[in-house]
Scaffold this active site. Sequence first.
Site, PDB file in Angstrom:
ATOM      1  N   HIS A  18       0.979  -1.602  -0.231  1.00  0.00           N
ATOM      2  CA  HIS A  18       0.237   0.149  -0.316  1.00  0.00           C
ATOM      3  C   HIS A  18       0.799   1.236  -0.231  1.00  0.00           C
ATOM      4  O   HIS A  18       0.554   2.195  -0.389  1.00  0.00           O
ATOM      5  CB  HIS A  18      -0.603   0.096   1.052  1.00  0.00           C
ATOM      6  CG  HIS A  18      -2.100  -1.375   1.223  1.00  0.00           C
ATOM      7  ND1 HIS A  18      -2.067  -1.534   2.211  1.00  0.00           N
ATOM      8  CD2 HIS A  18      -2.387  -0.820  -0.102  1.00  0.00           C
ATOM      9  CE1 HIS A  18      -3.604  -2.809   2.484  1.00  0.00           C
ATOM     10  NE2 HIS A  18      -3.835  -2.191   1.173  1.00  0.00           N
ATOM     11  N   LYS A  42     -18.937  -5.057   7.444  1.00  0.00           N
ATOM     12  CA  LYS A  42     -17.497  -6.116   7.464  1.00  0.00           C
ATOM     13  C   LYS A  42     -16.735  -5.714   8.510  1.00  0.00           C
ATOM     14  O   LYS A  42     -16.825  -4.791   8.777  1.00  0.00           O
ATOM     15  CB  LYS A  42     -16.864  -5.734   6.235  1.00  0.00           C
ATOM     16  CG  LYS A  42     -16.225  -6.557   5.452  1.00  0.00           C
ATOM     17  CD  LYS A  42     -15.888  -6.304   4.053  1.00  0.00           C
ATOM     18  CE  LYS A  42     -13.927  -5.712   3.674  1.00  0.00           C
ATOM     19  NZ  LYS A  42     -14.233  -5.381   2.275  1.00  0.00           N
ATOM     20  N   ARG A  91      -2.465  -6.268  -8.179  1.00  0.00           N
ATOM     21  CA  ARG A  91      -0.907  -7.589  -8.332  1.00  0.00           C
ATOM     22  C   ARG A  91      -1.472  -8.086  -9.431  1.00  0.00           C
ATOM     23  O   ARG A  91      -0.859  -8.271 -10.410  1.00  0.00           O
ATOM     24  CB  ARG A  91      -1.779  -7.940  -7.038  1.00  0.00           C
ATOM     25  CG  ARG A  91      -1.001  -7.202  -6.107  1.00  0.00           C
ATOM     26  CD  ARG A  91      -1.360  -7.168  -4.191  1.00  0.00           C
ATOM     27  NE  ARG A  91      -2.745  -7.100  -4.472  1.00  0.00           N
ATOM     28  CZ  ARG A  91      -4.066  -7.159  -2.850  1.00  0.00           C
ATOM     29  NH1 ARG A  91      -2.998  -7.891  -2.584  1.00  0.00           N
ATOM     30  NH2 ARG A  91      -4.989  -6.829  -3.279  1.00  0.00           N
ATOM     31  N   SER A 129      -3.629  -7.402   3.258  1.00  0.00           N
ATOM     32  CA  SER A 129      -3.651  -7.149   3.977  1.00  0.00           C
ATOM     33  C   SER A 129      -4.352  -8.901   4.604  1.00  0.00           C
ATOM     34  O   SER A 129      -3.145  -8.864   5.657  1.00  0.00           O
ATOM     35  CB  SER A 129      -4.637  -6.248   4.244  1.00  0.00           C
ATOM     36  OG  SER A 129      -4.311  -4.862   4.028  1.00  0.00           O
TER      37      SER A 129
HETATM   38  P1  ADP Z   1      -9.723  -3.769  -0.462  1.00  0.00           P
HETATM   39  O1  ADP Z   1      -9.882  -3.692   0.607  1.00  0.00           O
HETATM   40  O2  ADP Z   1     -10.723  -1.935  -1.061  1.00  0.00           O
HETATM   41  O3  ADP Z   1      -9.391  -4.206  -1.623  1.00  0.00           O
HETATM   42  P2  ADP Z   1      -7.086  -3.159   0.153  1.00  0.00           P
HETATM   43  O4  ADP Z   1      -7.076  -2.261   1.354  1.00  0.00           O
HETATM   44  O5  ADP Z   1      -7.147  -4.294  -0.238  1.00  0.00           O
HETATM   45  O6  ADP Z   1      -8.327  -3.213  -0.278  1.00  0.00           O
HETATM   46  O7  ADP Z   1      -6.131  -3.035  -1.136  1.00  0.00           O
HETATM   47  C1  ADP Z   1      -6.299  -1.459  -1.570  1.00  0.00           C
HETATM   48  C2  ADP Z   1      -6.323  -0.992  -2.577  1.00  0.00           C
HETATM   49  O8  ADP Z   1      -4.791  -1.182  -2.784  1.00  0.00           O
HETATM   50  C3  ADP Z   1      -6.967  -2.267  -3.864  1.00  0.00           C
HETATM   51  O9  ADP Z   1      -6.557  -1.347  -5.258  1.00  0.00           O
HETATM   52  C4  ADP Z   1      -5.247  -2.473  -3.798  1.00  0.00           C
HETATM   53  O10 ADP Z   1      -5.062  -3.551  -4.880  1.00  0.00           O
HETATM   54  C5  ADP Z   1      -4.402  -2.183  -3.837  1.00  0.00           C
HETATM   55  N1  ADP Z   1      -3.144  -3.230  -3.161  1.00  0.00           N
HETATM   56  C6  ADP Z   1      -3.268  -4.149  -1.776  1.00  0.00           C
HETATM   57  N2  ADP Z   1      -2.312  -4.748  -2.093  1.00  0.00           N
HETATM   58  C7  ADP Z   1      -0.812  -4.405  -2.323  1.00  0.00           C
HETATM   59  C8  ADP Z   1       0.105  -4.386  -2.972  1.00  0.00           C
HETATM   60  N3  ADP Z   1       0.638  -5.164  -2.182  1.00  0.00           N
HETATM   61  N4  ADP Z   1       1.413  -3.579  -4.042  1.00  0.00           N
HETATM   62  C9  ADP Z   1       0.196  -2.888  -4.727  1.00  0.00           C
HETATM   63  N5  ADP Z   1      -1.276  -2.543  -4.614  1.00  0.00           N
HETATM   64  C10 ADP Z   1      -2.097  -3.015  -3.897  1.00  0.00           C
END
Ligand code: ADP
Length: 162
Positions: A18, A42, A91, A129
Site C-alpha cells: 500500500h 464487514k 497485483r 493485508s
Molecule cells: P480493498 O479492501 O478495497 O480491496 P485493500 O486495502 O485490500 O482494499 O487494498 C487497497 C488497494 O491497494 C487495492 O486497489 C489493492 O489492489 C491495492 N493493493 C493491496 N495490496 C497491494 C500490494 N501489495 N501492491 C500493490 N497494490 C496493492
Amino acid sequence: MERIGIYPGSFDPPTLGHLDIVERAAALVDRLVVGIGVNSSKHAFLAEEHRLQAMKESTAHLKHVEVEVFNGLLINFAREKGGMVLVRGLRAVTDYDFEFRIAMANRSMAPEIETVFLLARDEYSFLASSVVREVATLGGDYRRWVPEPVIAHMEAKLSGKD
Ligand code: ADP
C-alpha cells in the site's frame, strides 16, 4: 487547477505494498487523499482509529498526502474531496476482475472521475493485508511486510489490549 487523487481501501492493516502505491501515486498528483473505507457490515481486524493512525504515521514523510476515514459510496467521498482520479493497485490477474467491475460501476455513476491502476512492485505482488493478518494471528513474523509505525498498532491488537 489542483489535481487531487483518491486512494481508497480497507488498509486492514496498511502494508508496504500500500505504501508503495501511495508514494508512486503521490508523485502523479498535486494532492493525494488516502481514504480508509469503513464498512459496518464487514468485520475489521484493526479498529478504524488504528488504521487511520497507522496510515497517517506511515505517510508522515509525504507532505501532500492526507488520510481520512470515509463511510458510504466512494464516488461521494471523491466528489466531496474534489478528487478526479481514483487510484487502485493491481497485483495479479486475480485482482483484475474485481477491480474492473468496481471501476466500471464507478464510471457509470461518476463519468467525470477516472480510475487509474498502478501495477504492484514485484516484491509486493503477493502481499495482501489478509496474509499479514493471518501470519500475525498465528504468531509468525509479519513485520517485514508493514511500515514500521504499523507494528505498534498490530501489537496492541494481538496482545488483546485493543
Ligand atoms: P480493498 O479492501 O478495497 O480491496 P485493500 O486495502 O485490500 O482494499 O487494498 C487497497 C488497494 O491497494 C487495492 O486497489 C489493492 O489492489 C491495492 N493493493 C493491496 N495490496 C497491494 C500490494 N501489495 N501492491 C500493490 N497494490 C496493492
